[in-house]
Design a protein around this motif. Structure first.
Motif, PDB file in Angstrom:
ATOM      1  N   VAL A 158       3.337  38.929 -52.113  1.00  0.00           N
ATOM      2  CA  VAL A 158       3.988  37.928 -52.950  1.00  0.00           C
ATOM      3  C   VAL A 158       5.065  38.629 -53.777  1.00  0.00           C
ATOM      4  CG1 VAL A 158       2.247  38.136 -54.793  1.00  0.00           C
ATOM      5  CG2 VAL A 158       3.592  36.051 -54.599  1.00  0.00           C
ATOM      6  N   ASP A 159       6.202  37.972 -53.899  1.00  0.00           N
ATOM      7  CA  ASP A 159       7.299  38.511 -54.700  1.00  0.00           C
ATOM      8  C   ASP A 159       7.103  38.017 -56.129  1.00  0.00           C
ATOM      9  OD1 ASP A 159       9.621  39.696 -55.543  1.00  0.00           O
ATOM     10  OD2 ASP A 159      10.960  38.325 -54.475  1.00  0.00           O
ATOM     11  N   THR A 160       6.889  38.942 -57.052  1.00  0.00           N
ATOM     12  CA  THR A 160       6.653  38.593 -58.454  1.00  0.00           C
ATOM     13  C   THR A 160       7.804  39.123 -59.303  1.00  0.00           C
ATOM     14  OG1 THR A 160       5.526  40.617 -59.158  1.00  0.00           O
ATOM     15  CG2 THR A 160       4.181  38.968 -58.005  1.00  0.00           C
ATOM     16  N   PRO A 161       7.877  38.705 -60.548  1.00  0.00           N
ATOM     17  CA  PRO A 161       8.896  39.281 -61.435  1.00  0.00           C
ATOM     18  C   PRO A 161       8.705  40.786 -61.637  1.00  0.00           C
ATOM     19  CG  PRO A 161       7.976  37.272 -62.378  1.00  0.00           C
ATOM     20  CD  PRO A 161       7.152  37.607 -61.172  1.00  0.00           C
ATOM     21  N   TYR A 162       7.556  41.325 -61.216  1.00  0.00           N
ATOM     22  CA  TYR A 162       7.233  42.738 -61.407  1.00  0.00           C
ATOM     23  C   TYR A 162       7.266  43.491 -60.084  1.00  0.00           C
ATOM     24  CZ  TYR A 162       5.778  39.879 -65.159  1.00  0.00           C
ATOM     25  OH  TYR A 162       5.786  38.914 -66.121  1.00  0.00           O
ATOM     26  N   GLY A 163       7.854  42.889 -59.089  1.00  0.00           N
ATOM     27  CA  GLY A 163       7.981  43.507 -57.782  1.00  0.00           C
ATOM     28  C   GLY A 163       7.100  42.830 -56.743  1.00  0.00           C
ATOM     29  N   VAL A 164       7.300  43.219 -55.505  1.00  0.00           N
ATOM     30  CA  VAL A 164       6.492  42.686 -54.407  1.00  0.00           C
ATOM     31  C   VAL A 164       5.135  43.370 -54.451  1.00  0.00           C
ATOM     32  CG1 VAL A 164       6.301  42.492 -51.900  1.00  0.00           C
ATOM     33  CG2 VAL A 164       8.536  42.243 -53.002  1.00  0.00           C
ATOM     34  N   MET A 165       4.081  42.562 -54.371  1.00  0.00           N
ATOM     35  CA  MET A 165       2.732  43.134 -54.411  1.00  0.00           C
ATOM     36  C   MET A 165       1.820  42.396 -53.442  1.00  0.00           C
ATOM     37  SD  MET A 165       1.858  41.821 -58.296  1.00  0.00           S
ATOM     38  CE  MET A 165       0.743  43.124 -58.545  1.00  0.00           C
ATOM     39  N   GLU A 166       0.811  43.112 -52.993  1.00  0.00           N
ATOM     40  CA  GLU A 166      -0.166  42.500 -52.091  1.00  0.00           C
ATOM     41  C   GLU A 166      -0.990  41.479 -52.867  1.00  0.00           C
ATOM     42  OE1 GLU A 166      -3.292  43.802 -48.592  1.00  0.00           O
ATOM     43  OE2 GLU A 166      -2.638  45.302 -50.031  1.00  0.00           O
ATOM     44  N   LEU A 167      -1.262  40.333 -52.245  1.00  0.00           N
ATOM     45  CA  LEU A 167      -2.064  39.290 -52.910  1.00  0.00           C
ATOM     46  C   LEU A 167      -3.409  39.838 -53.371  1.00  0.00           C
ATOM     47  CD1 LEU A 167      -1.554  35.970 -50.902  1.00  0.00           C
ATOM     48  CD2 LEU A 167      -1.046  36.391 -53.303  1.00  0.00           C
ATOM     49  N   LYS A 168      -3.991  40.738 -52.580  1.00  0.00           N
ATOM     50  CA  LYS A 168      -5.303  41.295 -52.928  1.00  0.00           C
ATOM     51  C   LYS A 168      -5.293  41.992 -54.286  1.00  0.00           C
ATOM     52  CE  LYS A 168      -8.260  41.529 -49.186  1.00  0.00           C
ATOM     53  NZ  LYS A 168      -9.405  40.695 -49.237  1.00  0.00           N
ATOM     54  N   THR A 169      -4.145  42.526 -54.716  1.00  0.00           N
ATOM     55  CA  THR A 169      -4.106  43.238 -55.991  1.00  0.00           C
ATOM     56  C   THR A 169      -4.286  42.292 -57.175  1.00  0.00           C
ATOM     57  OG1 THR A 169      -1.694  43.142 -56.134  1.00  0.00           O
ATOM     58  CG2 THR A 169      -2.653  45.094 -55.094  1.00  0.00           C
ATOM     59  N   LEU A 170      -4.158  40.994 -56.938  1.00  0.00           N
ATOM     60  CA  LEU A 170      -4.364  40.031 -58.022  1.00  0.00           C
ATOM     61  C   LEU A 170      -5.842  39.742 -58.254  1.00  0.00           C
ATOM     62  CD1 LEU A 170      -1.387  37.665 -57.228  1.00  0.00           C
ATOM     63  CD2 LEU A 170      -1.525  39.406 -59.010  1.00  0.00           C
ATOM     64  N   PHE A 171      -6.695  40.290 -57.378  1.00  0.00           N
ATOM     65  CA  PHE A 171      -8.138  40.225 -57.577  1.00  0.00           C
ATOM     66  C   PHE A 171      -8.544  41.535 -58.233  1.00  0.00           C
ATOM     67  CE2 PHE A 171      -7.427  37.400 -54.003  1.00  0.00           C
ATOM     68  CZ  PHE A 171      -8.186  36.297 -54.363  1.00  0.00           C
ATOM     69  N   CYS A 172      -9.214  41.454 -59.374  1.00  0.00           N
ATOM     70  CA  CYS A 172      -9.608  42.690 -60.057  1.00  0.00           C
ATOM     71  C   CYS A 172     -10.858  42.450 -60.898  1.00  0.00           C
ATOM     72  CB  CYS A 172      -8.467  43.239 -60.899  1.00  0.00           C
ATOM     73  SG  CYS A 172      -7.646  42.024 -61.916  1.00  0.00           S
ATOM     74  N   SER A 173     -11.564  43.540 -61.107  1.00  0.00           N
ATOM     75  CA  SER A 173     -12.794  43.474 -61.899  1.00  0.00           C
ATOM     76  C   SER A 173     -12.452  43.353 -63.376  1.00  0.00           C
ATOM     77  CB  SER A 173     -13.641  44.708 -61.640  1.00  0.00           C
ATOM     78  OG  SER A 173     -12.921  45.867 -62.017  1.00  0.00           O
ATOM     79  N   GLY A 174     -13.449  43.010 -64.154  1.00  0.00           N
ATOM     80  CA  GLY A 174     -13.241  42.828 -65.586  1.00  0.00           C
ATOM     81  C   GLY A 174     -13.997  43.825 -66.434  1.00  0.00           C
ATOM     82  N   VAL A 175     -13.520  43.990 -67.657  1.00  0.00           N
ATOM     83  CA  VAL A 175     -14.219  44.780 -68.664  1.00  0.00           C
ATOM     84  C   VAL A 175     -14.350  43.905 -69.905  1.00  0.00           C
ATOM     85  CG1 VAL A 175     -13.483  47.039 -67.820  1.00  0.00           C
ATOM     86  CG2 VAL A 175     -12.072  45.840 -69.455  1.00  0.00           C
ATOM     87  N   SER A 176     -15.383  44.158 -70.663  1.00  0.00           N
ATOM     88  CA  SER A 176     -15.616  43.369 -71.868  1.00  0.00           C
ATOM     89  C   SER A 176     -14.861  43.943 -73.049  1.00  0.00           C
ATOM     90  CB  SER A 176     -17.113  43.349 -72.201  1.00  0.00           C
ATOM     91  OG  SER A 176     -17.819  42.718 -71.171  1.00  0.00           O
ATOM     92  N   GLY A 177     -14.264  43.044 -73.821  1.00  0.00           N
ATOM     93  CA  GLY A 177     -13.601  43.453 -75.051  1.00  0.00           C
ATOM     94  C   GLY A 177     -14.612  43.648 -76.160  1.00  0.00           C
ATOM     95  N   MET A 178     -14.127  44.056 -77.299  1.00  0.00           N
ATOM     96  CA  MET A 178     -15.007  44.342 -78.428  1.00  0.00           C
ATOM     97  C   MET A 178     -15.746  43.097 -78.906  1.00  0.00           C
ATOM     98  SD  MET A 178     -12.446  47.099 -80.236  1.00  0.00           S
ATOM     99  CE  MET A 178     -12.972  46.796 -81.866  1.00  0.00           C
ATOM    100  N   TYR A 179     -15.183  41.925 -78.661  1.00  0.00           N
ATOM    101  CA  TYR A 179     -15.795  40.686 -79.143  1.00  0.00           C
ATOM    102  C   TYR A 179     -16.268  39.801 -77.997  1.00  0.00           C
ATOM    103  CZ  TYR A 179     -13.605  42.411 -83.337  1.00  0.00           C
ATOM    104  OH  TYR A 179     -13.233  43.215 -84.376  1.00  0.00           O
ATOM    105  N   GLY A 180     -16.509  40.403 -76.828  1.00  0.00           N
ATOM    106  CA  GLY A 180     -17.068  39.674 -75.703  1.00  0.00           C
ATOM    107  C   GLY A 180     -16.055  39.048 -74.758  1.00  0.00           C
TER     108      GLY A 180
END
Length: 147
Positions: A84-106
């Motif tokens: 996909v062509d994004t404002p931040y360059g062409v990137m693989e769609l799979k890179t838009l899937f990512c794991s999460g981390v919890s912030g200090m307040y959940g």
């Protein structure tokens, strides 16, 4: 259609026509699926597209699968080797899937968004007095999720 073909020639032409129609219909279904999946990703990652890499959200295949009523494996195959062509360059769609981390307040942050934020902080820091790891952790507002 005009009836000039007879016998084996007619069967041959009909067979090739059916195969061509099947390929065209398959390509249409594939295009339709890719469009639905891409729209669902866009809706879930809208802030990333509008504001930048630091606004990437945690996203897993299951969420998109539920959004478009398809199996996770279909989402995986649909997004593999697609770009996909994004404002931040062409990137693989799979890179838009990512794991999460919890912030200090959940609150949840995408691990990739934290990496982008750390890179930005390091590029902007005073090179004579660089941030410590603890200082960077505090500036990002996130901590690794407990196992």
């Amino acid at each position: 259609k005009d009836g000039t073909l007879k016998g084996k020639d007619r069967r041959f032409a009909d067979d090739k026509l059916r195969k061509a129609q099947f390929i065209i219909e398959s390509l249409y279904r594939r295009e339709h699926t890719l469009l639905r999946v891409t729209r669902a990703i866009l809706e879930r990652q809208l802030e990333f597209f509008e504001f930048g890499e630091e606004f990437l959200r945690p996203l897993v295949l299951r969420q998109i699968a539920e959004d478009v009523s398809l199996h996770e494996s279909t989402i995986s195959r649909t997004t593999s080797n697609k770009y996909v062509d994004t404002p931040y360059g062409v990137m693989e769609l799979k890179t838009l899937f990512c794991s999460g981390v919890s912030g200090m307040y959940g609150e949840e942050y995408a691990a990739e968004a934290i990496k982008f934020k750390i890179k930005r902080l390091i590029s902007e820091e005073d090179k004579r007095r660089p941030f410590s790891d603890n200082a960077l952790t505090g500036l990002t507002g996130a901590r690794p999720r407990a196992p």
